[in-house]
Structures are given as C-alpha cells and as structure tokens.
Design an enzyme around this catalytic site. Structure first.
Site, PDB file in Angstrom:
ATOM      1  N   GLU A 108       0.883  -1.171   0.000  1.00 19.49           N
ATOM      2  CA  GLU A 108       0.000   0.000   0.000  1.00 19.49           C
ATOM      3  C   GLU A 108       0.913   1.211   0.000  1.00 19.49           C
ATOM      4  O   GLU A 108       1.552   1.529   0.996  1.00 19.49           O
ATOM      5  CB  GLU A 108      -0.918  -0.024   1.226  1.00 19.49           C
ATOM      6  N   CYS A 144      -2.304   9.070   2.916  1.00 20.16           N
ATOM      7  CA  CYS A 144      -2.125   8.504   1.579  1.00 20.16           C
ATOM      8  C   CYS A 144      -3.404   8.593   0.756  1.00 20.16           C
ATOM      9  O   CYS A 144      -3.357   8.671  -0.469  1.00 20.16           O
ATOM     10  CB  CYS A 144      -1.631   7.072   1.662  1.00 20.16           C
TER      11      CYS A 144
END
Length: 490
Positions: free
Chosen positions: A235, A269
C-alpha cells in the site's frame, strides 16, 4: 555487547518520547523463529478460540484508548482527537476480522460441474505461517492494524516492524496483544531503522510481507522479497483527486475537501491533493473553500510534519505551484518548520510536480474544468491510483463516475469514508501498489487457498484419466461436451 538504540522524538517539540533498540538481523531472525513456533500453536486453535482472543484484544485496546492516543500524539504530533479517531477505526477492524474470519475462510463445498459429477469438491483458506508487517508513521495504529488484525484472524503469527518515527506505538500494540494472548509470542514487534525492516523482508521463513510506505521504498522491499519469492501486499502513496460536479452541495463539498486535504497535516495517503471543479460551480466552490480555510492553522487544527525530510518536498511543490499558478491562500512562507500552514493554488499546470508527485502535506491544487467528464479524465491521468472523491447531486452519475475513476477506492459525497467500512477492501493500482487489506479480500490476502476434490464413485463408461481409456470413451466425452457447450447463443 552494548545494544545500540535510537530515540523517537515529538516532532512538534523535539523532546524524546522513548528510546528503542536498533534490532539487528540476528535479533529479527530470532523473532521470526519464535513466530514460527507461535504460528503452529495459533493456527492449531479452533476458529472460535482465535475469535475469542482477538475480541479480547479489541477490548483491551478500547480500555487503553486514551493512553494509546496520547502516545500517538507524542510520536506523530497529531491532535489527540485525530489519534483517538484512528484507534477507534482500528478497533472496528479488529472486531470485523475476528467475527468474519471463519465465514470467509472456512471450508465450504463448491460445485463440480457436469464433468465432475462423480466428485465432491471443497475449498478453504489456510494460514500462511509468519507474516511480516512493515508499518508507516502517519497512522501508526490504524494502517498496520489493517494487516495485523486480518493476518491474525486468518491464523498467522506476526512480526511487526513499525516506522522508526513511531516505534513506541508499535511496541505497545504488541504488549497489549500479549495481555490477550499470553501463551505464545503470536504478535511481536521489532524496532530499528531500515536495516531492521530489510532483515524482516529477507527472511525466507516469512511467508508474506505487508508493506505500507512510499512507492520507492516498496520497490526496495519487493527486491528483498524476490530473493525468496516471498509475496507482498504493498500500500503505497497516492495523488488523490476530488471532483465537484455541477449539482454538488458546495458547502458540504468544500468542508469535506478541506478536511481531506488538511487533516493530519495532509499526511494521508488517501487524502485530497488535486481538486477538479466543473466550471458552472467553480466560483461558488472557491468562495466556500476560501472562507473555511481562513480559520485553519497548523498547530491548532492539525499538527506538525512528522518526518522532517518531507518538508523539503512540500516546499519544492509549493514553490513550483505558486510560480506557475494563482495563490488562493498560503505560499512559500507557509512552511515554518515543523509546521506548514494550508496552501491552496489554482491553475497549476498538470505537468507540474505539485500535480504529478505526492506532496504529503497540507496543500491542494484546484483546476476549473468544462464538465465532469474532463474532470474525470484529468483525475485519471496519474501514475497513482489509490483513492478519490466525487461530490454530485446526481446519484446515478456519481456512481458511474466513481466506477470509472482509476482508483482502488472512491467516496461519494463524503471523504475517506471507505476506510471506516471494515467490509470494504483497501488498496490501490499503479504506483499506489497492489493487494488488499480489510474486508474479505483482506482476510484472503493472508491465507492460501486449499482445493480438495474427492471421487465419490467411478464415472460409468468414462474413465478419462487412465491409460486403459478407449476411443469410445473419448467419443462419449465429445458428445457430452457438444451437448453442453456446442450450441451458440444468438
């Protein structure tokens, strides 16, 4: 032999929060060895026993929520309220993983089809063994727990290497798990710098690595894993877009946009970095956004930049954007280490680093578009593909846009809401990584599918997997297949 240590610092004050060992490759090797034995014990428990222990862990974290939030606040600088929110989300994910693991992963019968009429078939998902988790500093509880909780629920043992900026949080998470599961070291934390994480990724006894961090670091972790063909779920970063349609609720859109961009000092993010607004409502949206941002200041509504090195990237992007575009608020003077005040810039060229590269700070670029389709085209023109947002008053069009957005996750008329839904998978495409945490996909990510077929009785006149097979049996097979599959659909 003297053990080398490093300090975790409060990024707002520079004060030492704690000192932790720089664990060597040998120490990591020993931790993985203990985890191997613990994995055998943990996977040998019944699903009900693992579920009970994970729910105990959830309860213990809930009982220590204030303590954990204070520690997150000290190591990251984020407000206690924001730290509390991420811990609450982590608790909901532990709960979901514990309660749904058996339903998702347990043995079940599957159809065998006509060719396998004489067979029974089952599918189940078995534990991998030891899972290495390399976590980030921006959400040091919520993000790694998306891997840890789901891997534990799937029957694996964990060796967790937290960021060197938030080691205390990682250590405490493992200590609290030890209160729920004192029998074996099922969940261990190793602390250190990059070398510690590299040793974890390179250990051949680690059967999967879950990594969260930058795209560049993910490539290095993948290279280490490749030596042993260790699979990885990555990720990575994002450059997430926020689209405002012509019939959007502008007040709600501006409020969500600002929070998605500025909360946690933009160190998210899945936070908002690029905004595309349809021409018909552009001026109205910018008025709403400008009014709201005037009340936001670093050090009040959000904390400092946690990683000092990120300030250089943020400043470079701000300098680039303000030279090329029109400043709405902020500018180069907004960078006052360790804080960065909000920066909003209009009309920044799409090939600018401020638009193309992840900034990871409280900054956004805003662009006017002719229509929502142009907005979507610009949103998708990125190497990243993690998340995004659509604000629209037309639910059907919003759903179509969300489906066409090149991202792993999209929120409609809300921001980052998918992260709070434990049943939804979390992850991206392109430079944002691959694999999924959370939800059923997250459980399966940390398990291996096991397929079993069993012959219930010989198939009369059609023993196809034998050297005694005759030509007549092949003819019968051809006749059957032609009957089942040979008719063309008109």
């Amino acid at each position: 032999m003297t053990t080398l240590t490093f300090d975790s610092l409060n990024p707002a004050t520079g004060e030492i929060v704690g000192s932790h060992p720089k664990q060597t490759a040998d120490a990591v090797h020993e931790a993985v060895g203990r985890a191997e034995q613990a994995a055998t014990w943990w996977s040998g428990l019944s699903p009900a026993e693992r579920r009970r222990r994970l729910l105990d862990y959830k309860a213990i974290i809930a009982q220590h929520i204030r303590e954990l939030a204070a520690l997150v606040h000290k190591e990251t600088g984020k407000p206690v309220g924001d730290a509390t929110l991420e811990i609450v989300l982590a608790i909901t994910h532990i709960d979901w993983a514990a309660r749904n693991a058996q339903k998702v992963l347990g043995r079940r019968k599957v159809s065998t089809g006509m060719i396998g009429l004489n067979l029974s078939a089952t599918l189940e998902y078995l534990p991998l063994g030891v899972v290495g988790v390399i976590g980030p500093w921006n959400y040091p509880v919520f993000t790694p727990m998306g891997s840890i909780a789901y891997a534990l629920a799937a029957g694996n043992a964990i060796v967790f290497k937290p960021s060197e900026l938030t080691p205390g949080v990682g250590v405490r998470l493992a200590e609290l798990f030890g209160e729920a599961v004192p029998e074996q070291p099922v969940f261990q934390t190793v602390t250190g710098l990059g070398e510690t994480g590299a040793a974890l990724a390179a250990d051949p006894r680690v059967k999967k690595v879950a990594f969260t961090g930058s795209t560049a670091t993910a490539k290095r972790v993948m290279a280490a894993c490749a030596e042993n063909l260790t699979p990885i779920v990555a990720e990575c970063g994002g450059k997430d877009a926020f689209i405002v349609d012509a019939d959007a609720d502008l007040r709600a859109a501006a409020d969500a946009c600002l929070w998605g961009a500025m909360s946690n000092a933009g160190q998210t993010c899945v936070g908002v970095e690029r905004v595309y607004v349809v021409d018909a409502v552009y001026d109205g949206f910018m008025r709403e956004l400008s009014d709201r941002v005037s009340t936001i200041k670093a050090g009040d509504q959000y904390g400092p930049i946690t990683m000092p090195g990120q300030l250089d990237i943020i400043k470079r992007h701000i300098d680039d954007a303000t030279k090329a575009g029109k400043v709405v608020t902020g500018g180069p003077d907004s960078v006052r280490p360790p804080y960065v005040d909000p920066v909003i810039v209009e009309d920044v060229p799409e090939d600018s680093p401020a638009v193309r590269e992840e900034t990871f700070g409280p900054t956004i670029t805003v662009r006017r578009t002719n229509d929502v389709h142009e907005a979507l085209e610009l949103a998708n023109a990125s190497a990243y593909g993690l998340a995004g947002t659509i604000f629209s008053g037309n639910s059907r069009r919003a759903m179509e846009l969300a489906r066409m957005m090149r991202s792993g996750m999209t929120a409609i008329n809300s921001v980052i809401s998918f992260a709070g839904v434990p049943s939804l998978p979390f992850g991206g495409v392109g430079d944002s990584g691959f694999g999924r945490i959370h939800g059923a996909d997250g459980l399966r990510e940390f398990a291996r599918p096991k397929a079993i077929s069993r012959q219930r009785f010989p198939m009369p006149g059609m023993n196809l997997t034998s050297f005694a097979r005759g030509a007549d049996e092949i003819e019968r097979l051809i006749s059957l297949i032609t009957f089942l599959h040979g008719r063309r659909k008109r």
